[in-house]
Design a protein around this motif. Structure first.
Motif, PDB file in Angstrom:
ATOM      1  N   GLY A 175     -16.443 -79.852  20.685  1.00  0.00           N
ATOM      2  CA  GLY A 175     -16.428 -78.895  21.794  1.00  0.00           C
ATOM      3  C   GLY A 175     -16.847 -79.592  23.083  1.00  0.00           C
ATOM      4  O   GLY A 175     -16.807 -80.825  23.177  1.00  0.00           O
ATOM      5  N   ALA A 177     -19.864 -79.957  24.677  1.00  0.00           N
ATOM      6  CA  ALA A 177     -21.026 -80.840  24.577  1.00  0.00           C
ATOM      7  C   ALA A 177     -20.728 -82.011  23.642  1.00  0.00           C
ATOM      8  O   ALA A 177     -21.144 -83.151  23.904  1.00  0.00           O
ATOM      9  CB  ALA A 177     -22.232 -80.051  24.071  1.00  0.00           C
ATOM     10  N   ASN A 197     -14.276 -81.961  12.771  1.00  0.00           N
ATOM     11  CA  ASN A 197     -14.352 -80.693  13.511  1.00  0.00           C
ATOM     12  C   ASN A 197     -13.536 -79.639  12.793  1.00  0.00           C
ATOM     13  O   ASN A 197     -12.505 -79.948  12.183  1.00  0.00           O
ATOM     14  CB  ASN A 197     -13.816 -80.879  14.936  1.00  0.00           C
ATOM     15  N   LYS A 202      -8.602 -80.785  17.755  1.00  0.00           N
ATOM     16  CA  LYS A 202      -9.528 -81.157  18.839  1.00  0.00           C
ATOM     17  C   LYS A 202     -10.201 -82.492  18.538  1.00  0.00           C
ATOM     18  O   LYS A 202     -10.450 -83.297  19.442  1.00  0.00           O
ATOM     19  CB  LYS A 202     -10.569 -80.047  19.055  1.00  0.00           C
ATOM     20  N   SER A 239     -22.032 -75.648  16.858  1.00  0.00           N
ATOM     21  CA  SER A 239     -23.038 -74.596  17.059  1.00  0.00           C
ATOM     22  C   SER A 239     -23.545 -74.042  15.723  1.00  0.00           C
ATOM     23  O   SER A 239     -24.344 -73.101  15.711  1.00  0.00           O
ATOM     24  CB  SER A 239     -22.439 -73.474  17.916  1.00  0.00           C
TER      25      SER A 239
HETATM   26  P1  ATR Z   1     -20.460 -76.421  23.386  1.00  0.00           P
HETATM   27  O1  ATR Z   1     -20.246 -76.341  24.854  1.00  0.00           O
HETATM   28  O2  ATR Z   1     -21.850 -76.049  22.959  1.00  0.00           O
HETATM   29  O3  ATR Z   1     -20.011 -77.720  22.819  1.00  0.00           O
HETATM   30  P2  ATR Z   1     -18.036 -75.287  22.331  1.00  0.00           P
HETATM   31  O4  ATR Z   1     -17.255 -76.093  23.305  1.00  0.00           O
HETATM   32  O5  ATR Z   1     -17.661 -73.865  22.111  1.00  0.00           O
HETATM   33  O6  ATR Z   1     -19.564 -75.257  22.749  1.00  0.00           O
HETATM   34  O7  ATR Z   1     -18.032 -76.082  20.930  1.00  0.00           O
HETATM   35  C1  ATR Z   1     -18.594 -75.538  19.785  1.00  0.00           C
HETATM   36  C2  ATR Z   1     -18.416 -76.510  18.615  1.00  0.00           C
HETATM   37  O8  ATR Z   1     -18.927 -75.900  17.425  1.00  0.00           O
HETATM   38  C3  ATR Z   1     -16.962 -76.835  18.317  1.00  0.00           C
HETATM   39  O9  ATR Z   1     -16.895 -78.123  17.734  1.00  0.00           O
HETATM   40  C4  ATR Z   1     -16.614 -75.749  17.298  1.00  0.00           C
HETATM   41  O10 ATR Z   1     -15.514 -76.049  16.461  1.00  0.00           O
HETATM   42  P3  ATR Z   1     -14.011 -75.657  16.950  1.00  0.00           P
HETATM   43  O11 ATR Z   1     -13.602 -76.750  17.885  1.00  0.00           O
HETATM   44  O12 ATR Z   1     -13.237 -75.617  15.700  1.00  0.00           O
HETATM   45  O13 ATR Z   1     -14.116 -74.316  17.628  1.00  0.00           O
HETATM   46  C5  ATR Z   1     -17.863 -75.741  16.471  1.00  0.00           C
HETATM   47  N1  ATR Z   1     -18.022 -74.464  15.760  1.00  0.00           N
HETATM   48  C6  ATR Z   1     -18.344 -73.281  16.291  1.00  0.00           C
HETATM   49  N2  ATR Z   1     -18.385 -72.313  15.337  1.00  0.00           N
HETATM   50  C7  ATR Z   1     -18.059 -72.933  14.154  1.00  0.00           C
HETATM   51  C8  ATR Z   1     -17.921 -72.512  12.803  1.00  0.00           C
HETATM   52  N3  ATR Z   1     -18.116 -71.232  12.453  1.00  0.00           N
HETATM   53  N4  ATR Z   1     -17.573 -73.430  11.882  1.00  0.00           N
HETATM   54  C9  ATR Z   1     -17.385 -74.718  12.216  1.00  0.00           C
HETATM   55  N5  ATR Z   1     -17.494 -75.191  13.480  1.00  0.00           N
HETATM   56  C10 ATR Z   1     -17.829 -74.316  14.436  1.00  0.00           C
END
Ligand code: ATR
Length: 326
Positions: A175, A177, A197, A202, A239
């Motif tokens: 994501g 961060a 991921n 991504k 997250s």
């Molecule tokens: P941030 O700015 O904190 O990085 P983000 O850009 O929304 O927030 O990224 C969240 C990260 O957590 C992503 O890698 C997301 O995976 P996706 O790219 O598939 O969305 C990951 N993430 C969030 N919820 C998830 C879940 N339930 N299972 C696995 N990965 C998750």
């Protein structure tokens, strides 16, 4: 004596009162953080004790600023001769186009989390306002920095004793961060980055960006082969772990935590995520993301003041604010 803040509805101890015993006057200077939401920001709690420790007649404030008013809010702070700003969600990308000049750090990482207002001297040289208060009546510009990326590597060095060059890393998340963190690790010379991921595409995009920009890091998408030896670092940038009923961010069928020397979770609340608890039980060195928050703040304060920040004061204040253990 205790003071009740009506706005946040919580008590501050006499020790904190003492830090702010000097009154606000017409010569007091200001810094602030902008975000939306902002109520839970720990930045004022971290920065105000540091400003007091440095003996500066400055205050650090926090404002809820909507994205469509960010430009006006930055211009307002500039007009009022604020020393600097921090920006948090959702402003870090938007601000790239709203400052007068970008530091190399903001250009490199494609995000601004710190703004330093600078005054132009008679010699044409720009100096941070915090270090040139006598020039505040002249021309002022907003310079955008990124201190988040340095915050990651400093936290890994300080909390896990890691020198990143040459390491094997299993990296979870792609994501916003996660992207900056993975790129920064590559810039610091990690030898291998294994990206995992939920949305594989991504991770593939991020792997391609790393190959383009930092070709000496061997990057692949997916878990490393356990048989090829331990990873030096497993870093969680997803997250997962923020909520009590979240699943682990790793698939334990594909990676056994005993194959990681150190585990860093970018989450700091809760202090111990299920991943960190399991990693500790598996014998890994562990650290949570509090250090990232600390070090990005340390770097911002040093940009504004030109002085070394009182790191331990900031660490204690942050920890007390977040975990209530002060
Ligand atoms: P941030 O700015 O904190 O990085 P983000 O850009 O929304 O927030 O990224 C969240 C990260 O957590 C992503 O890698 C997301 O995976 P996706 O790219 O598939 O969305 C990951 N993430 C969030 N919820 C998830 C879940 N339930 N299972 C696995 N990965 C998750």
């Amino acid at each position: 004596m205790f003071v009740l803040s009506a706005e946040v509805g919580c008590f501050y101890s006499a020790r904190v009162d003492d830090l702010f015993s000097s009154p606000i006057t017409a010569s007091t200077c200001y810094c602030a953080v902008y975000g939306q939401p902002i109520r839970h920001s720990a930045s004022p709690a971290m920065h105000n004790p540091a400003l007091a420790e440095l003996g500066l007649d400055w205050r650090y404030l926090a404002f809820e600023v909507a994205s469509d008013e960010l430009g006006q809010a930055i211009a307002g702070a500039k007009a009022m001769r604020y020393i600097g700003l921090n920006l948090t969600v959702p402003h870090k990308l938007l601000a790239l186009d709203m400052v007068d000049v970008l530091d190399e750090s903001a250009e490199t990482w494609g995000a601004v989390n710190t703004i330093c207002f600078e005054a132009k001297g008679e010699d044409g040289i720009w100096t941070p306002l915090g270090q040139a208060l006598g020039q505040a009546h002249g021309e002022v510009r907003a310079k955008g920095y990124n201190t988040d990326a340095d915050g990651i590597t400093l936290a890994l060095q300080q909390d896990l004793g890691l020198d990143l060059a040459g390491l094997r890393v299993l990296f979870l998340g792609a994501g916003g961060a996660g992207r900056v963190a993975a790129l920064k690790l590559a810039k610091e010379g990690v030898a291998e980055l294994h990206l995992v991921n939920r949305t594989r595409a991504k991770a593939v995009d991020l792997a391609n960006e790393i190959r383009d920009r930092f070709p000496s890091t061997a990057v692949s998408v997916g878990y490393p082969d356990n048989a090829s030896g331990n990873v030096d670092l497993l870093l969680n940038a997803t997250s997962l772990g923020l909520k009590v009923d979240d699943a682990l961010p790793i698939d334990e069928n594909q990676f056994n935590l005993s194959h990681a020397e150190a585990v860093f979770d970018m989450i700091y609340q809760p202090a111990e995520t299920p991943l960190l608890a399991k990693a500790e039980a598996a014998g890994c060195r562990t650290a949570n993301g509090l250090g990232m928050l600390l070090w990005q703040g340390v770097k911002a304060l040093e940009i504004w003041t030109g002085q070394s920040a009182p790191v331990e004061v900031m660490r204690d204040a942050l920890s007390a604010h977040i975990y209530g253990d002060g």
